[in-house]
Design a protein around this motif. Structure first.
Motif, mmCIF file in Angstrom:
data_model
loop_
_atom_site.group_PDB
_atom_site.id
_atom_site.type_symbol
_atom_site.label_atom_id
_atom_site.label_comp_id
_atom_site.label_asym_id
_atom_site.label_seq_id
_atom_site.Cartn_x
_atom_site.Cartn_y
_atom_site.Cartn_z
ATOM 1 N N ALA A 94 0.829 -1.211 0.000
ATOM 2 C CA ALA A 94 0.000 0.000 0.000
ATOM 3 C C ALA A 94 0.858 1.253 0.000
ATOM 4 C CB ALA A 94 -0.923 -0.014 1.225
ATOM 5 N N THR A 95 1.883 1.259 0.824
ATOM 6 C CA THR A 95 2.750 2.437 0.937
ATOM 7 C C THR A 95 3.482 2.714 -0.364
ATOM 8 O OG1 THR A 95 3.072 1.939 3.280
ATOM 9 C CG2 THR A 95 4.627 3.465 2.258
ATOM 10 N N THR A 96 4.034 1.661 -0.968
ATOM 11 C CA THR A 96 4.778 1.831 -2.218
ATOM 12 C C THR A 96 3.887 2.402 -3.315
ATOM 13 O OG1 THR A 96 6.215 -0.028 -1.637
ATOM 14 C CG2 THR A 96 6.171 0.644 -3.939
ATOM 15 N N ALA A 97 2.664 1.904 -3.393
ATOM 16 C CA ALA A 97 1.743 2.399 -4.423
ATOM 17 C C ALA A 97 1.359 3.858 -4.178
ATOM 18 C CB ALA A 97 0.487 1.523 -4.450
ATOM 19 N N GLN A 143 6.753 7.695 -7.021
ATOM 20 C CA GLN A 143 7.111 8.884 -7.812
ATOM 21 C C GLN A 143 6.897 10.210 -7.055
ATOM 22 O OE1 GLN A 143 4.841 8.352 -11.455
ATOM 23 N NE2 GLN A 143 6.453 7.086 -12.359
ATOM 24 N N THR A 144 6.871 10.152 -5.721
ATOM 25 C CA THR A 144 6.791 11.398 -4.949
ATOM 26 C C THR A 144 8.175 11.906 -4.555
ATOM 27 O OG1 THR A 144 6.589 10.189 -2.859
ATOM 28 C CG2 THR A 144 4.538 10.805 -3.991
ATOM 29 N N GLY A 145 9.192 11.074 -4.714
ATOM 30 C CA GLY A 145 10.552 11.488 -4.375
ATOM 31 C C GLY A 145 10.940 11.275 -2.931
ATOM 32 N N LYS A 180 12.031 -1.905 -1.730
ATOM 33 C CA LYS A 180 13.015 -0.810 -1.765
ATOM 34 C C LYS A 180 12.785 0.196 -0.638
ATOM 35 C CE LYS A 180 13.534 -1.263 -6.780
ATOM 36 N NZ LYS A 180 14.588 -2.267 -6.622
ATOM 37 N N MET A 181 12.574 -0.334 0.543
ATOM 38 C CA MET A 181 12.408 0.503 1.715
ATOM 39 C C MET A 181 13.724 0.578 2.486
ATOM 40 S SD MET A 181 8.599 -0.788 2.854
ATOM 41 C CE MET A 181 8.045 0.695 3.664
#
Length: 362
Positions: free
Chosen positions: A170-173, A177-179, A226-227
């Motif tokens: 959920a977090t990744t989605a 692309q927010t940087g 990729k956290m």
């Protein structure tokens, strides 16, 4: 939770813990027709939309809470009873007795043809502060290593990993692309670390024993999305622990660093307390060198958290600035200081102009 007690975790004595909604409810419509995961996702989405002009510029990192105190774990020890160097190390309590967790356990036990294993958590775990060797489940040759013990611990830790994966997805989605960089935190549970069964880690949901590495699956999970892995206890030495307690913060940290390296996972360290003595600050530098050695020197950052008024005391501020200078000069990692509340503090306190100028530099 007052109206629906089974939203909260429960131990074998029926004691409810309201720090975090039980992960047994993750996908159930228990919040006015919505699940906790849907509700949390909506919150993150609202945060993203409200601060979209700051993301990646002013707000460069987001840490996602995945459990009590933001850590991906079960609340095996209530916050007010969390380990202190002067207190006996606790075994913790398995948090699997709310109706939704029990339903999951029963289904899993029936699925493997052992319905008798689905009625609750292990027996023989005894009291919180008891010596593990005096229990039938946690002792060196205890039932933690039996077929039943392996079944239960795989189910218990597996649910926690599944909870973490759902939140990672959920977090990744949402923040794609927010940087911003996304952080996930694990607990630094190091008491009873030198025993065979690692009971305090087991009750928290980390299936880490003498025969099994419980941190590799966590590192694999966060690496997949990729956290950045965040943990505390960078400032604690083994020598600080009670004699004979078999606790090892340094051993725990070495294992976590190894797991992070295995999956090319960046690591972010934190201090566990507000202690500003030289011994603690030197330990942070020592731990950072362990974490950023060789090819991994760019994979570690450090958050100095829990800043308070004592940081600016005349005997503390010079020590702190010397610490920051050492971190920078040693090039052990990028010193990233978490100064939450900085401006409010400086505007309201009687800090000297010299302190304010020094603080502004950082």
């Amino acid at each position: 939770m007052d109206r629906e007690p089974d939203l909260a975790y429960s131990d074998r004595y029926g004691r409810r813990n309201k720090e975090y909604i039980s992960l047994g409810c993750d996908n159930l419509p228990v919040l006015k027709g919505r699940s906790p995961i849907q509700t949390y996702s909506d919150f993150m989405r609202s945060f993203r939309d409200t601060f979209k002009h700051f993301l990646g510029i002013v707000i460069t990192e987001v840490q996602v809470g995945m459990g009590p105190a933001g850590e991906l774990r079960y609340p095996s020890c209530p916050s007010e009873k969390l380990k202190r160097p002067s207190s006996p190390p606790e075994l913790g309590e398995f948090q699997c007795y709310d109706k939704n967790m029990l339903a999951s356990l029963r289904a899993c036990a029936q699925n493997i043809g052992m319905p008798e294993w689905g009625y609750g958590g292990p027996i023989g775990v005894s009291d919180l502060t008891q010596n593990p060797e005096e229990t039938t489940f946690f002792r060196s040759n205890g039932s933690w290593n039996s077929d039943y013990g392996k079944f239960f611990l795989e189910w218990y830790s597996g649910l926690l990993l599944l909870h973490g994966e759902i939140l990672c997805m959920a977090t990744t989605a949402i923040f794609l692309q927010t940087g911003v960089k996304i952080f996930a935190k694990v607990a630094g549970i190091y008491w009873h670390y030198l025993t065979c069964s690692h009971p305090s880690e087991l009750t928290a949901g980390y299936y880490n024993t003498l025969t099994r590495d419980g941190y590799l699956p966590l590192a694999r999970l966060f690496g997949k999305y990729k956290m950045i892995l965040c943990c505390s206890c960078f400032d604690i030495q083994d020598a600080e622990e009670l004699k004979g307690s078999k606790s090892s913060p340094e051993g725990f940290l070495r294992q976590l660093v190894y797991a992070a390296r295995m999956h090319n996972l960046p690591l972010s360290g934190e201090n566990s307390g507000t202690i500003l003595d030289d011994k603690s600050l030197d330990q942070v530098i020592k731990s950072s060198r362990l974490s950023s050695a060789g090819a991994y020197e760019s994979s570690l950052s450090f958050n100095y958290v829990r800043m308070d008024r004592h940081l600016f005391d005349p005997h503390n501020w010079p020590r702190f600035t010397r610490f920051v200078r050492q971190m920078s000069n040693a090039r052990t990692f990028q010193a990233k200081l978490d100064f939450r509340g900085r401006d409010q503090y400086l505007s309201s306190c009687s800090a000297t102009e010299e302190v304010k100028r020094s603080f502004a530099f950082y």
